[in-house]
Design an enzyme around this catalytic site. Structure first.
Site, PDB file in Angstrom:
ATOM      1  N   SER A   1      50.583  -8.863  -5.589  1.00 50.86           N
ATOM      2  CA  SER A   1      50.572 -10.358  -5.917  1.00 50.86           C
ATOM      3  C   SER A   1      49.475 -11.037  -4.997  1.00 50.86           C
ATOM      4  CB  SER A   1      51.888 -11.022  -5.628  1.00 50.86           C
ATOM      5  OG  SER A   1      51.780 -12.376  -5.526  1.00 50.86           O
TER       6      SER A   1
ATOM      7  N   TYR B   1      58.471 -11.943   0.800  1.00 45.75           N
ATOM      8  CA  TYR B   1      57.714 -11.417  -0.341  1.00 45.75           C
ATOM      9  C   TYR B   1      56.355 -11.092  -0.320  1.00 45.75           C
ATOM     10  CZ  TYR B   1      56.037 -11.488  -5.301  1.00 45.75           C
ATOM     11  OH  TYR B   1      55.173 -10.965  -6.414  1.00 45.75           O
TER      12      TYR B   1
HETATM   13  P1  NAP Z   1      61.257  -9.635 -13.218  1.00 43.88           P
HETATM   14  O1  NAP Z   1      61.156 -10.287 -14.679  1.00 43.88           O
HETATM   15  O2  NAP Z   1      62.307 -10.228 -12.411  1.00 43.88           O
HETATM   16  O3  NAP Z   1      61.254  -7.974 -13.277  1.00 43.88           O
HETATM   17  C1  NAP Z   1      61.379  -7.103 -12.198  1.00 43.88           C
HETATM   18  C2  NAP Z   1      61.762  -5.787 -12.573  1.00 43.88           C
HETATM   19  O4  NAP Z   1      61.974  -5.077 -11.338  1.00 43.88           O
HETATM   20  C3  NAP Z   1      63.070  -5.874 -13.048  1.00 43.88           C
HETATM   21  O5  NAP Z   1      62.916  -4.965 -14.347  1.00 43.88           O
HETATM   22  C4  NAP Z   1      64.039  -5.399 -12.267  1.00 43.88           C
HETATM   23  O6  NAP Z   1      65.250  -4.806 -12.697  1.00 43.88           O
HETATM   24  C5  NAP Z   1      63.019  -4.628 -11.518  1.00 43.88           C
HETATM   25  N1  NAP Z   1      63.679  -4.354 -10.265  1.00 43.88           N
HETATM   26  C6  NAP Z   1      64.070  -4.849  -9.248  1.00 43.88           C
HETATM   27  N2  NAP Z   1      64.423  -4.073  -8.166  1.00 43.88           N
HETATM   28  C7  NAP Z   1      64.460  -2.931  -8.435  1.00 43.88           C
HETATM   29  C8  NAP Z   1      64.935  -1.804  -7.773  1.00 43.88           C
HETATM   30  N3  NAP Z   1      65.397  -1.599  -6.365  1.00 43.88           N
HETATM   31  N4  NAP Z   1      64.766  -0.714  -8.530  1.00 43.88           N
HETATM   32  C9  NAP Z   1      63.964  -0.676  -9.638  1.00 43.88           C
HETATM   33  N5  NAP Z   1      63.999  -1.591 -10.472  1.00 43.88           N
HETATM   34  C10 NAP Z   1      63.924  -2.701  -9.772  1.00 43.88           C
HETATM   35  O7  NAP Z   1      60.013  -9.974 -12.545  1.00 43.88           O
HETATM   36  P2  NAP Z   1      58.304  -9.718 -13.091  1.00 43.88           P
HETATM   37  O8  NAP Z   1      57.577 -11.063 -12.900  1.00 43.88           O
HETATM   38  O9  NAP Z   1      58.070  -8.876 -14.373  1.00 43.88           O
HETATM   39  O10 NAP Z   1      57.590  -8.824 -12.035  1.00 43.88           O
HETATM   40  C11 NAP Z   1      57.043  -7.698 -12.216  1.00 43.88           C
HETATM   41  C12 NAP Z   1      56.122  -7.387 -10.973  1.00 43.88           C
HETATM   42  O11 NAP Z   1      55.127  -8.365 -11.006  1.00 43.88           O
HETATM   43  C13 NAP Z   1      56.965  -7.326  -9.471  1.00 43.88           C
HETATM   44  O12 NAP Z   1      56.209  -6.497  -8.736  1.00 43.88           O
HETATM   45  C14 NAP Z   1      56.315  -8.864  -9.149  1.00 43.88           C
HETATM   46  O13 NAP Z   1      56.370  -9.035  -7.639  1.00 43.88           O
HETATM   47  C15 NAP Z   1      54.768  -8.937  -9.660  1.00 43.88           C
HETATM   48  N6  NAP Z   1      54.395 -10.419  -9.824  1.00 43.88           N
HETATM   49  C16 NAP Z   1      54.855 -11.253 -10.665  1.00 43.88           C
HETATM   50  C17 NAP Z   1      54.392 -12.428 -10.756  1.00 43.88           C
HETATM   51  C18 NAP Z   1      54.891 -13.208 -11.735  1.00 43.88           C
HETATM   52  O14 NAP Z   1      54.408 -14.422 -11.567  1.00 43.88           O
HETATM   53  N7  NAP Z   1      55.895 -13.182 -12.534  1.00 43.88           N
HETATM   54  C19 NAP Z   1      53.220 -12.848  -9.910  1.00 43.88           C
HETATM   55  C20 NAP Z   1      52.700 -11.778  -9.027  1.00 43.88           C
HETATM   56  C21 NAP Z   1      53.367 -10.713  -8.870  1.00 43.88           C
HETATM   57  P3  NAP Z   1      66.541  -5.669 -12.927  1.00 43.88           P
HETATM   58  O15 NAP Z   1      66.632  -6.284 -14.372  1.00 43.88           O
HETATM   59  O16 NAP Z   1      67.702  -4.339 -12.860  1.00 43.88           O
HETATM   60  O17 NAP Z   1      66.709  -6.606 -11.811  1.00 43.88           O
END
Ligand code: NAP
Length: 239
Positions: free
Chosen positions: A148, A164
């Site tokens: 991120s 985070y």
């Molecule tokens: P999200 O919709 O909250 O999805 C997160 C995913 O990670 C879900 O499938 C969740 O599973 C899984 N997860 C969490 N803890 C876990 C664990 N211990 N073992 C296995 N799976 C786990 O978030 P997202 O926005 O798609 O984020 C995906 C990645 O992009 C993350 O690394 C996040 O930091 C990064 N990111 C996102 C943004 C943004 O704006 N959205 C910006 C920068 C970076 P559950 O459904 O079981 O909780």
């Protein structure tokens, strides 16, 4: 001669950016191991892609149970994987949590800090360690760590979500270390931008498709000699 189908593992792929990355890789013909910690959610996501794939000719989709915060779950997942494949071409460490967007660095609870680092940082490293033997069987192995911009040190922190952001700074350290240890691999960090998911919220500027694009490029198409870098939108950004 037919080209071997490439194989990918995407963690946290039951929803959000990870699900979209799994879909895009399947569209490119990858056999995708869709990683999720919850069996029901993971199976449902895999089934959804399989159904879509019947019409659109996706690669194979296999659900793999993996909780990246738990060493035994990672070990079990690697064992389960080995029963289905002895090679992995691309690992996308996507699973992540954001628990402290309403906290500051002076008050964030140690438990929050620990859980965040265990999932976002140590989780990615342990998954890489557990799957490296399969990646070494690939002609062009890749590891993509979904990081991120919040983890960038270049312009200083702005105080938002300290655990985070520190976990993503440290994840970038993991990327750099793995790139040094694995010279034949392409190991990179990527920022997807601010994406409309459960984590990013409804006001984020990017769709999941837009967020997934740069990750998929690194996972499948970027030059193999690009390694040890941090990308957004296919361009190198400062650590
Ligand atoms: P999200 O919709 O909250 O999805 C997160 C995913 O990670 C879900 O499938 C969740 O599973 C899984 N997860 C969490 N803890 C876990 C664990 N211990 N073992 C296995 N799976 C786990 O978030 P997202 O926005 O798609 O984020 C995906 C990645 O992009 C993350 O690394 C996040 O930091 C990064 N990111 C996102 C943004 C943004 O704006 N959205 C910006 C920068 C970076 P559950 O459904 O079981 O909780």
């Amino acid at each position: 001669m037919t080209k071997e189908k490439r194989i990918a593992l995407v963690t946290g792929a039951n929803k959000g950016i990870g699900f979209e990355v799994a879909r895009d890789l399947a569209r490119k013909g990858f056999h995708v191991f869709l990683g999720a910690r919850d069996t029901e959610a993971g199976e449902a996501a895999a089934e959804k892609l399989r159904k879509e794939g019947e019409k659109e000719d996706y690669g194979e989709i296999t659900f793999l149970k993996i909780d990246v915060s738990k060493s035994d779950s990672i070990r079990n997942a690697a064992e389960e994987f080995s029963r289905k494949s002895d090679r992995l071409d691309t690992l996308v460490n996507n699973a992540g949590i954001l628990l402290d967007d309403d906290k500051d660095v002076l008050t964030v609870a140690p438990e929050t800090f620990e859980t965040t680092l265990r999932t976002n940082t140590l989780g990615a490293l342990l998954v890489a360690q557990a799957f490296v033997l399969f990646l070494k069987k690939s002609g062009a192995p890749r590891i993509v760590n979904v990081s991120s911009g919040g983890g960038q040190l270049a312009d200083g922190a702005d105080g938002w979500a300290p655990a985070y952001c520190i976990s993503k700074t440290a994840l970038n350290g993991v990327t750099s270390q793995l790139a040094a240890a694995l010279p034949k691999f392409a190991v990179n960090s990527v920022c997807p931008g601010w994406v409309r998911t459960d984590m990013g919220g409804p006001n984020a500027s990017r769709s999941v498709g837009e967020g997934a694009t740069g990750i998929v490029w690194l996972a499948a198409d970027a030059p193999q000699n690009e390694t040890g870098k941090f990308f957004r939108d296919r361009k190198v950004i400062p650590w």
